[in-house]
Design an enzyme around this catalytic site. Structure first.
Site, PDB file in Angstrom:
ATOM      1  N   HIS A 166       0.900  -1.321   0.049  1.00  0.00           N
ATOM      2  CA  HIS A 166      -0.105   0.130  -0.062  1.00  0.00           C
ATOM      3  C   HIS A 166       0.796   1.295  -0.155  1.00  0.00           C
ATOM      4  O   HIS A 166       2.153   1.351   0.518  1.00  0.00           O
ATOM      5  CB  HIS A 166      -0.999   0.002   0.985  1.00  0.00           C
ATOM      6  CG  HIS A 166      -0.375  -0.144   2.548  1.00  0.00           C
ATOM      7  ND1 HIS A 166      -0.227   0.997   3.296  1.00  0.00           N
ATOM      8  CD2 HIS A 166      -0.131  -1.003   3.359  1.00  0.00           C
ATOM      9  CE1 HIS A 166       0.410   0.839   4.695  1.00  0.00           C
ATOM     10  NE2 HIS A 166       0.209  -0.441   4.729  1.00  0.00           N
ATOM     11  N   ASP A 181       0.072   4.354   1.184  1.00  0.00           N
ATOM     12  CA  ASP A 181      -0.410   5.276   2.034  1.00  0.00           C
ATOM     13  C   ASP A 181       0.245   5.023   3.432  1.00  0.00           C
ATOM     14  O   ASP A 181       0.825   3.956   3.633  1.00  0.00           O
ATOM     15  CB  ASP A 181      -1.911   5.346   2.213  1.00  0.00           C
ATOM     16  CG  ASP A 181      -2.484   4.057   3.000  1.00  0.00           C
ATOM     17  OD1 ASP A 181      -2.203   3.031   2.008  1.00  0.00           O
ATOM     18  OD2 ASP A 181      -3.277   4.203   4.024  1.00  0.00           O
ATOM     19  N   ASP A 211       6.345   0.314   6.939  1.00  0.00           N
ATOM     20  CA  ASP A 211       4.916   0.200   6.909  1.00  0.00           C
ATOM     21  C   ASP A 211       4.156   1.376   5.791  1.00  0.00           C
ATOM     22  O   ASP A 211       3.610   2.133   6.235  1.00  0.00           O
ATOM     23  CB  ASP A 211       4.409   0.304   8.130  1.00  0.00           C
ATOM     24  CG  ASP A 211       2.757  -0.098   8.048  1.00  0.00           C
ATOM     25  OD1 ASP A 211       2.312  -0.935   7.054  1.00  0.00           O
ATOM     26  OD2 ASP A 211       1.886   0.198   8.906  1.00  0.00           O
ATOM     27  N   GLU A 252      -4.991   1.847   3.088  1.00  0.00           N
ATOM     28  CA  GLU A 252      -4.908   0.669   3.938  1.00  0.00           C
ATOM     29  C   GLU A 252      -5.113   0.872   5.267  1.00  0.00           C
ATOM     30  O   GLU A 252      -5.633   0.287   6.113  1.00  0.00           O
ATOM     31  CB  GLU A 252      -3.561   0.040   3.246  1.00  0.00           C
ATOM     32  CG  GLU A 252      -3.885  -1.559   4.194  1.00  0.00           C
ATOM     33  CD  GLU A 252      -3.259  -1.565   5.609  1.00  0.00           C
ATOM     34  OE1 GLU A 252      -3.300  -2.610   6.496  1.00  0.00           O
ATOM     35  OE2 GLU A 252      -2.543  -0.457   6.183  1.00  0.00           O
ATOM     36  N   GLU A 253      -4.661   2.328   5.632  1.00  0.00           N
ATOM     37  CA  GLU A 253      -4.173   2.794   7.131  1.00  0.00           C
ATOM     38  C   GLU A 253      -5.754   3.306   7.486  1.00  0.00           C
ATOM     39  O   GLU A 253      -6.099   3.563   8.624  1.00  0.00           O
ATOM     40  CB  GLU A 253      -3.260   3.604   7.122  1.00  0.00           C
ATOM     41  CG  GLU A 253      -1.958   3.402   6.826  1.00  0.00           C
ATOM     42  CD  GLU A 253      -1.410   1.990   7.742  1.00  0.00           C
ATOM     43  OE1 GLU A 253      -2.156   1.884   8.771  1.00  0.00           O
ATOM     44  OE2 GLU A 253      -0.103   1.662   7.491  1.00  0.00           O
ATOM     45  N   ASP A 297       1.079 -10.183   0.442  1.00  0.00           N
ATOM     46  CA  ASP A 297       1.255  -8.928   0.983  1.00  0.00           C
ATOM     47  C   ASP A 297       2.006  -8.704   1.972  1.00  0.00           C
ATOM     48  O   ASP A 297       2.485  -9.830   2.524  1.00  0.00           O
ATOM     49  CB  ASP A 297      -0.315  -8.538   1.188  1.00  0.00           C
ATOM     50  CG  ASP A 297      -0.799  -7.046   1.596  1.00  0.00           C
ATOM     51  OD1 ASP A 297       0.185  -6.308   1.056  1.00  0.00           O
ATOM     52  OD2 ASP A 297      -1.619  -6.894   1.867  1.00  0.00           O
ATOM     53  N   HIS A 319       4.085   3.028  13.001  1.00  0.00           N
ATOM     54  CA  HIS A 319       2.925   3.787  13.522  1.00  0.00           C
ATOM     55  C   HIS A 319       3.250   4.809  14.415  1.00  0.00           C
ATOM     56  O   HIS A 319       2.296   5.248  15.144  1.00  0.00           O
ATOM     57  CB  HIS A 319       1.622   2.834  13.796  1.00  0.00           C
ATOM     58  CG  HIS A 319       1.035   2.241  12.896  1.00  0.00           C
ATOM     59  ND1 HIS A 319      -0.538   1.966  12.910  1.00  0.00           N
ATOM     60  CD2 HIS A 319       1.516   1.992  11.781  1.00  0.00           C
ATOM     61  CE1 HIS A 319      -0.636   1.595  11.832  1.00  0.00           C
ATOM     62  NE2 HIS A 319       0.227   1.231  10.736  1.00  0.00           N
TER      63      HIS A 319
END
Length: 559
Positions: free
Chosen positions: A156, A158, A189, A223-224, A252, A529
């Site tokens: 992803h 984002d 991530d 995705e987030e 993935d 994160h």
């Protein structure tokens, strides 16, 4: 705590440990004498048929350079630092608060796409590039053999938003490289996966590679924030083109990465995911002056509900024969017996699946517990507008990650059972998930789904008899055993379940072989994160090399 009888004396004496290696305990021998009341029961150790090692899959004789070149050649490191740094510098955040991909909020994705075009000219020259719902990216490299199902690699684009950039050692969108770590939001991530996959394909094309099996790359952009705009639309697009069960496999981000236990290395792929449900609790109640309060304000009632949700009818862990975690645990009991609980194999032979899960949770901690048990977390609460005014509108939202032996209806029913008597005790009308009392302007309590629920994912096969899983396992074993950092340790590839959800939630119809696997060694990434997110570039290069090997290994393979 209910546990298997064979585990009772172990737990009673506190012999279990919260350590990862569980050193200092009596190791498993060829026979185990377990106290069962006044009876001794002999349980054999794992036999030769338990957790067989798949044959290693050697790189094909296709004339292409070794994957180790990515790791050993300094020029590749420099190139990867440049590529990853440049995309980290693009603040491509996503949020649930902005649903329109045409809004200015998503403008950074235009910059990101420009960067990808510049960094990967061959990919953009050879692939059919499609933009789905504006920013979703689908790259298709058509193979020469249409009889082979395509392979699908995901990532992803984002990243999660930043709170205070001043908290960071280096600016969060600087892409700073300190000689070992590349710092910045998304560095681990999962722009590392995005760049790793694209770099593997770019390098293959540079060497003149032409695919036999069609290769598809699918990169969502939210995705987030649940993934509906990106992966949701991309999956629909691919299913419309190829049909159901049309892909050989999907890989993935995710999984538990690479873990070392004693003298063995475990590559832990997520072959399932827990479900997800957010229950929203909304209370409308009479207001007034705080100097003349009722026995329980609206905030007090909501607090009472949360209190009882956290204490009544608690969810039960379960590790039955269908749970993916059993494969890894069985392999640990067979191949890492000196480094795990001495009671592990006898416990796996027990039919008390709840007791087994409780014992492992007591031994290994909550991270392991919630592989087997539905989790509950009250994450949001708000109410009140002024210090001397009674709150009239109070809301709370509780997040559930649903264990694979349960479903969202079970979670809803439990909430209704716990909350109904509370509503009655306070004289409130009550509605739940569209049923019950008619909503009233005041003195009404309602619970509902905050977002679309997600059931636990289908479990992908991990049996030694499954040809696709066995080949992936053989490729993974060959690659990681070839790395100097592995120290000649044997690699075992095992499946497990993820407690969170990835974009694969939208792709279930496309294949039964879905692997959520980030090929990352322990401590290779930090602070996903949160502040000071970063990735060790040596680990990033290993991921790139793994994708390169996986593409080659499946290119001409036929089941």
């Amino acid at each position: 705590m209910r546990v298997p009888v064979i585990l009772t004396p172990i737990l009673a004496t506190g012999a279990v440990s919260r350590s990862v290696s569980f050193l200092g305990q009596t190791p498993i021998g060829d026979q185990h004498q377990i106290s069962n009341g006044n009876t001794l029961t002999s349980i054999d150790a794992p036999g030769d048929d338990v957790c067989p090692l798949p044959p290693k899959v050697a790189p094909p004789n296709d004339g292409l350079h070794s994957s180790l070149d990515f790791i050993q050649d300094a020029s590749y490191r420099s190139k990867q630092v440049e590529r990853l740094s440049r995309v980290v510098q693009v603040p491509s955040t996503s949020t649930e608060l902005e649903d329109d991909p045409w809004s200015d909020y998503y403008a950074p994705f235009l910059d990101l796409h420009d960067e990808l075009t510049k960094l990967f000219p061959l990919v953009h020259s050879y692939a059919k590039v499609e933009k789905v719902n504006r920013f979703g990216l689908a790259y298709t490299f058509n193979g020469t053999n249409s009889a082979l199902k395509p392979a699908l690699f995901m990532a992803h684009q984002d990243v999660v938003p930043i709170d205070d950039p001043n908290d960071w050692t280096y600016p969060p969108f600087s892409g700073h490289y300190d000689g070992q770590w590349l710092w910045g939001r998304g560095s681990s991530d999962c722009k590392n996966t995005l760049i790793g996959v694209l770099s593997a394909v770019e390098d293959l094309l540079k060497q003149g590679w032409a695919p036999t099996r069609t290769l598809v790359l699918s990169f969502g952009y939210d995705e987030e924030s649940k993934g509906w705009k990106g992966a949701g639309c991309l999956a629909e697009h691919l299913e419309k083109r190829y049909g159901k069960d049309s892909f050989e496999f999907i890989i993935d981000e995710g999984g538990m990465g690479i873990q070392t236990i004693g003298d063995k290395i475990y590559a832990m792929a997520g072959v399932g995911e827990k479900g997800a449900l957010d229950i929203h609790i909304s209370l409308s109640i009479d207001g007034g002056h705080s100097s003349i309060p009722p026995p329980h304000t609206g905030i007090g009632i909501i607090s009472e509900i949360i209190y009882h949700l956290e204490r009544e009818q608690l969810f039960t862990p379960k590790l039955d024969l269908s749970h993916p975690s059993r494969q890894g645990l069985t392999c640990q009991a067979k191949h890492s017996a000196d480094f795990v609980e001495p009671w592990l194999w006898p416990a796996l032979e027990s039919s008390d699946y709840t007791g087994l899960a409780e014992a492992l949770a007591a031994s290994r901690g909550d991270r392991v517990r919630f592989l087997y048990q539905t989790s509950q977390a009250a994450d949001l609460i708000n109410g009140g507008v002024k210090i001397n005014a009674l709150p009239e509108k109070i809301n709370a939202t509780v997040n559930y990650r649903v264990a694979i032996h349960e479903n969202t209806d079970i979670v809803r029913a439990r909430a209704i059972n716990i909350i109904t008597p509370i509503a009655k005790a306070h004289g409130l009308t009550f509605s739940a998930f569209g049923a019950g009392d008619k909503p009233q302007p005041n003195n009404h309590l309602d619970i509902s789904d905050y977002a679309l629920p997600l059931e636990p994912a289908p479990i992908s096969p991990t049996s030694p008899s499954d040809a696709v899983w066995t080949r992936m396992s053989g490729v993974t074993r060959q690659f990681f055993e070839s790395l100097p950092e592995s120290g000649n340790k044997t690699v075992l590839v095992v499946g497990d379940v993820m407690t969170g959800n990835t974009d694969t939630r939208f792709y279930w119809n496309l294949t039964r072989n879905i692997w959520r696997f980030s090929p990352i060694r322990p401590d290779g990434t930090k602070n996903i994160h949160t502040v000071d997110e970063r990735i060790d570039m040596a680990v990033h290069l290993e991921g790139l090399a793994f994708y390169y090997e996986l593409i080659r290994a499946f290119d001409t393979y036929e089941d």
